[in-house]
Enzyme design. Sequence first.
Site, mmCIF file in Angstrom:
data_model
loop_
_atom_site.group_PDB
_atom_site.id
_atom_site.type_symbol
_atom_site.label_atom_id
_atom_site.label_comp_id
_atom_site.label_asym_id
_atom_site.label_seq_id
_atom_site.Cartn_x
_atom_site.Cartn_y
_atom_site.Cartn_z
ATOM 1 C CG ASP A 1 14.809 -2.129 3.849
ATOM 2 O OD1 ASP A 1 15.805 -1.440 4.093
ATOM 3 O OD2 ASP A 1 14.259 -2.847 4.711
ATOM 4 N NE ARG B 1 -2.372 -2.346 3.154
ATOM 5 C CZ ARG B 1 -2.805 -2.722 4.339
ATOM 6 N NH1 ARG B 1 -3.562 -1.923 5.063
ATOM 7 N NH2 ARG B 1 -2.465 -3.897 4.825
ATOM 8 N N GLY B 2 2.126 1.073 0.304
ATOM 9 C CA GLY B 2 3.019 2.219 0.558
ATOM 10 C C GLY B 2 3.156 3.236 -0.553
ATOM 11 C CE LYS C 1 14.720 2.427 5.333
ATOM 12 N NZ LYS C 1 14.149 1.536 6.360
ATOM 13 C CG PHE D 1 10.949 1.954 10.516
ATOM 14 C CD1 PHE D 1 11.051 0.708 9.915
ATOM 15 C CD2 PHE D 1 9.688 2.521 10.661
ATOM 16 C CE1 PHE D 1 9.917 0.037 9.462
ATOM 17 C CE2 PHE D 1 8.554 1.859 10.214
ATOM 18 C CZ PHE D 1 8.667 0.617 9.607
ATOM 19 C CB VAL D 2 11.199 6.693 6.780
ATOM 20 C CG1 VAL D 2 12.624 7.183 6.965
ATOM 21 C CG2 VAL D 2 11.084 5.726 5.608
ATOM 22 C CG ASP E 1 2.767 0.796 7.235
ATOM 23 O OD1 ASP E 1 3.439 0.598 6.210
ATOM 24 O OD2 ASP E 1 2.510 -0.108 8.062
HETATM 25 P P1 IMP Z 1 12.499 -4.992 0.850
HETATM 26 O O1 IMP Z 1 11.898 -6.212 0.260
HETATM 27 O O2 IMP Z 1 13.373 -5.289 2.031
HETATM 28 O O3 IMP Z 1 13.227 -4.119 -0.160
HETATM 29 O O4 IMP Z 1 11.308 -4.225 1.504
HETATM 30 C C1 IMP Z 1 10.696 -3.200 0.964
HETATM 31 C C2 IMP Z 1 9.419 -2.913 1.720
HETATM 32 O O5 IMP Z 1 9.605 -2.923 3.144
HETATM 33 C C3 IMP Z 1 8.945 -1.530 1.368
HETATM 34 O O6 IMP Z 1 8.091 -1.550 0.268
HETATM 35 C C4 IMP Z 1 8.227 -1.129 2.620
HETATM 36 O O7 IMP Z 1 6.902 -1.583 2.560
HETATM 37 C C5 IMP Z 1 8.930 -1.856 3.734
HETATM 38 N N1 IMP Z 1 9.886 -0.945 4.388
HETATM 39 C C6 IMP Z 1 11.227 -0.906 4.263
HETATM 40 N N2 IMP Z 1 11.762 0.076 4.981
HETATM 41 C C7 IMP Z 1 10.729 0.684 5.593
HETATM 42 C C8 IMP Z 1 10.641 1.813 6.497
HETATM 43 O O8 IMP Z 1 11.628 2.462 6.870
HETATM 44 N N3 IMP Z 1 9.383 2.158 6.894
HETATM 45 C C9 IMP Z 1 8.266 1.476 6.495
HETATM 46 N N4 IMP Z 1 8.306 0.434 5.664
HETATM 47 C C10 IMP Z 1 9.526 0.043 5.217
HETATM 48 MG MG MG Z 2 6.033 -1.676 0.376
#
Ligand code: IMP
Ligand code: MG
Length: 176
Positions: free
Chosen positions: A105, A45-46, A133, A154-155, A161
């Site tokens: 991330d 949803r982000g 990140k 963490f943002v 969210d």
């Molecule tokens: P990845 O698979 O580790 O790259 O995760 C990405 C997803 O993790 C993003 O789409 C976010 O939904 C969540 N995420 C990563 N960092 C943050 C953060 O700092 N705040 C909130 N959600 C995060």
């Molecule tokens: Mg996401």
Amino acid sequence: MADQDYRINKLISAKSIAARVESLAKEISTHYADSEKLIVVGLLRGSFIFIADLVRELDLPVEVDFLEASSYGNKKVSSREVRILKDLRGEIKGQDVLLVEDIVDTGHTMQHVFTLLQSRQPRSLEVCALLDKPSRREVEVNIKWLGFEIPDEFVVGYGIDYAQRNRNLPYIGTVS
Ligand code: IMP
Ligand code: MG
């Protein structure tokens, strides 16, 4: 309403976000100037606020679709499992597709979704992410258009969210 037992410190202002979104949209519009139609795919949803602002700045014929992925982090192993909770409504074969994500991330979510959509043989497939990140990356992701690189914090806000809260903040803040 339950009290919030953490503090949010402003990291990126609403004004900075708007300016960055505008310039990203200009670059994207130029890149796809010869495209018949661009399918903009938001990861729920982000990305919902980011995609809403971005598409309104695009000077292109655009279609919008959404996909929801859920990742289960297992703290004990480095591999991550990503599940598709909601798939696209439309076909993307032979189409120009732009994947829009809030944060990249570790990269697992984006890599999984990218590979899935690539297998459907779009004409082109690119990634636009609001935040990156890079220090947390575990798998490679090619982000063609990036809003901001941020440190390993963490943002929340602007669609993002913390336990489903704070998505409605107009700016991006760090949680402490
Ligand atoms: P990845 O698979 O580790 O790259 O995760 C990405 C997803 O993790 C993003 O789409 C976010 O939904 C969540 N995420 C990563 N960092 C943050 C953060 O700092 N705040 C909130 N959600 C995060
Ligand atoms: Mg996401």
